[in-house]
Design an enzyme around this catalytic site. Structure first.
Site, short mmCIF file in Angstrom:
data_model
loop_
_atom_site.label_atom_id
_atom_site.label_comp_id
_atom_site.label_asym_id
_atom_site.label_seq_id
_atom_site.Cartn_x
_atom_site.Cartn_y
_atom_site.Cartn_z
N ASN A 1 -5.51 12.50 0.46
CA ASN A 1 -4.66 11.62 1.27
C ASN A 1 -5.58 10.85 2.23
O ASN A 1 -6.80 11.06 2.24
CB ASN A 1 -3.61 12.44 2.03
CG ASN A 1 -2.55 11.55 2.67
OD1 ASN A 1 -1.98 10.67 2.00
ND2 ASN A 1 -2.28 11.74 3.94
N LYS A 2 -4.99 9.97 2.99
CA LYS A 2 -5.75 9.09 3.89
C LYS A 2 -6.81 9.85 4.68
O LYS A 2 -6.56 10.94 5.16
CB LYS A 2 -4.75 8.41 4.84
CG LYS A 2 -5.33 7.46 5.86
CD LYS A 2 -6.24 6.41 5.30
CE LYS A 2 -5.62 5.57 4.21
NZ LYS A 2 -6.62 4.77 3.46
N GLN B 1 -2.72 2.39 9.86
CA GLN B 1 -1.41 2.57 9.22
C GLN B 1 -0.46 3.35 10.14
O GLN B 1 0.75 3.18 10.07
CB GLN B 1 -1.55 3.32 7.89
CG GLN B 1 -2.17 2.51 6.76
CD GLN B 1 -3.66 2.67 6.69
OE1 GLN B 1 -4.33 2.96 7.67
NE2 GLN B 1 -4.23 2.45 5.51
N ARG C 1 0.84 -1.20 0.00
CA ARG C 1 0.00 0.00 0.00
C ARG C 1 0.88 1.26 0.00
O ARG C 1 2.09 1.17 0.10
CB ARG C 1 -0.93 -0.01 1.22
CG ARG C 1 -0.13 -0.39 2.46
CD ARG C 1 -0.63 0.18 3.70
NE ARG C 1 -0.57 1.62 3.68
CZ ARG C 1 0.55 2.32 3.88
NH1 ARG C 1 1.72 1.74 4.10
NH2 ARG C 1 0.53 3.64 3.85
N GLY C 2 0.18 2.42 -0.08
CA GLY C 2 0.90 3.67 -0.19
C GLY C 2 1.07 3.98 -1.67
O GLY C 2 1.39 3.08 -2.47
N ALA C 3 0.81 5.24 -2.03
CA ALA C 3 0.71 5.59 -3.45
C ALA C 3 1.91 5.16 -4.32
O ALA C 3 1.71 4.47 -5.33
CB ALA C 3 0.44 7.08 -3.57
N ARG D 1 -7.47 -0.17 -7.00
CA ARG D 1 -7.75 0.94 -6.07
C ARG D 1 -7.87 2.23 -6.90
O ARG D 1 -7.04 2.47 -7.77
CB ARG D 1 -6.64 1.06 -5.02
CG ARG D 1 -6.55 -0.18 -4.12
CD ARG D 1 -5.70 0.08 -2.90
NE ARG D 1 -6.36 0.94 -1.95
CZ ARG D 1 -5.73 1.49 -0.89
NH1 ARG D 1 -4.45 1.28 -0.70
NH2 ARG D 1 -6.39 2.26 -0.04
N ASP E 1 -2.00 10.99 -2.01
CA ASP E 1 -2.35 9.94 -2.98
C ASP E 1 -2.64 10.52 -4.36
O ASP E 1 -2.52 9.83 -5.38
CB ASP E 1 -3.54 9.13 -2.49
CG ASP E 1 -3.10 8.20 -1.38
OD1 ASP E 1 -3.03 8.64 -0.23
OD2 ASP E 1 -2.74 7.05 -1.68
O1 MRU Z 1 -4.81 3.25 2.02
P1 MRU Z 1 -3.33 3.43 2.01
O2 MRU Z 1 -2.65 2.90 3.20
O3 MRU Z 1 -2.71 2.98 0.71
O4 MRU Z 1 -3.17 5.01 2.05
C1 MRU Z 1 -1.88 5.55 1.99
C2 MRU Z 1 -1.83 7.00 2.23
O5 MRU Z 1 -2.83 7.66 2.35
C3 MRU Z 1 -0.49 7.62 2.26
O6 MRU Z 1 -0.47 8.72 3.10
C4 MRU Z 1 -0.17 8.08 0.83
O7 MRU Z 1 -0.26 7.03 -0.08
C5 MRU Z 1 1.13 8.70 0.73
S1 MRU Z 1 2.43 7.55 0.79
C6 MRU Z 1 3.70 8.37 0.12
#
Ligand code: MRU
Length: 333
Positions: free
Chosen positions: A242-243, A191, A47-49, A86, A232
């Site tokens: 973002n999250k 997270q 996970r994470g962009a 996603r 994201d």
């Molecule tokens: O749902 P996730 O855990 O994939 O969400 C991730 C985030 O929101 C991070 O803050 C975002 O991807 C930035 S990571 C460089």
């Protein structure tokens, strides 16, 4: 610090640290099957962009590893499957489009697998470099030894390198500029309390996990110096997805007069989104809210509303750090 590997490509297999098990278990998923990798993205095992983009690129290459039929059919099947994993992190689509262009140019080549693999390797290497430069450019936001609040997870676990916002924090810590980090737990998938805490602990950076609803208390009573998170998807006007909970934090930061920064690679900028209203937000399944690690915490039949991301409007963002530089408002990407 032992450097755990988030994403590794070895012996024509993708090796992913299973993030759903952290921090209690460090287990790896080994696969050369794009369908299994698509599931890993959906389940947030990876996970994470930036990480999602890198992994999708390798998955597309792997789809052509045992290509006995039409390369185009196989490629498009994998591309279409990965595209629906996603919806919010634009890095996924950025990487898929980049791989598609390479495929279209070389689709007749008998070496198409090797060609795609080498493009995925390039995406990996570029991401590592982008992380280094984001961390470097982010240092100018620190004017003194600081107390920082962060949300979700943005370290090694989201990238090919050191990460984004958390890498900025790591570099500042190495220069003696971090007093303490408050990591929002980041409900519902934790997270912050699982992954950011895991990373801060390995880095030996002083930190505390807080519930998401404690951020205002920390700002008022402890006095945070700055907030920094990842992204994201960033629209052309700087509105940033973002999250879920990031927007809350930005509003609170504004109220308390605390600078609020975003750190992200340019692969997170989306030229097709003029404002944040154009960003598609992912909604998640009820079981992620009404149970925790399989344990039911409320009645299963109660309705749940679960956006996974929110959009922070540009006027709440003090600066956006990319590998190029620190951008200040008005944003015009
Ligand atoms: O749902 P996730 O855990 O994939 O969400 C991730 C985030 O929101 C991070 O803050 C975002 O991807 C930035 S990571 C460089």
């Amino acid at each position: 610090m032992d450097k755990y590997k988030t994403i590794e490509f070895a012996d024509d297999h993708l090796i992913l640290l299973d993030q759903t098990k952290l921090p209690l278990e460090e287990e790896y998923i080994v696969s050369d099957d794009y369908k299994r990798i698509a599931i890993a993205i959906e389940k947030l095992e990876v996970r994470g962009a930036p990480a999602i983009g890198i992994v999708a690129a390798y998955a597309l290459a792997l789809a052509l590893k045992f290509n006995n039929n039409s390369a185009t059919d196989t490629f498009l099947k994998a591309y279409n499957r990965l595209k629906i994993t996603r919806p919010t992190a634009v890095n996924l689509f950025w990487a898929l489009e980049r791989m598609k262009k390479i495929f279209e140019k070389h689709s007749a080549s008998p070496d198409i697998y090797t060609i795609l693999k080498s493009e995925a390797n390039k995406i990996f290497a570029e991401d590592e470099l982008m992380c280094d430069n984001i961390a470097k450019n982010g240092q100018e936001i620190f004017t003194k030894k600081s107390i920082v609040v962060t949300h979700c997870n943005t370290g090694r676990l989201v990238s090919a390198g050191g990460g984004t916002a958390l890498f900025v924090i790591q570099k500042a810590f190495e220069s003696g500029l971090i007093e303490h980090v408050y990591s929002d737990e980041t409900r519902p998938l934790l997270q912050g309390s699982r992954l950011t805490a895991f990373e801060l602990n390995k880095l030996e950076i002083p930190f505390s996990i807080i519930t998401d609803s404690s951020a205002a208390f920390v700002m008022k009573n402890i006095g945070a110096d700055l907030v920094i998170t990842g992204a994201d998807r960033i629209a052309r006007n700087g509105d940033t997805a973002n999250k879920i909970g990031t927007y809350n934090l930005a509003v609170l930061a504004k109220y308390h007069g605390i600078p609020f920064y975003i750190a992200a690679p340019s692969s997170t900028l989306d030229n097709n989104c003029i404002t944040g209203d154009d960003i598609k937000i992912e909604f998640r399944e009820p079981h992620e809210i009404n149970s925790i690690k399989g344990v039911q915490v409320t009645d299963k039949s109660y309705p749940v509303y679960s956006p996974a991301f929110d959009v922070t409007p540009n006027h709440l963002i003090t600066g956006i750090i990319t590998e190029d530089r620190l951008f200040k408002p008005p944003y015009n990407f």
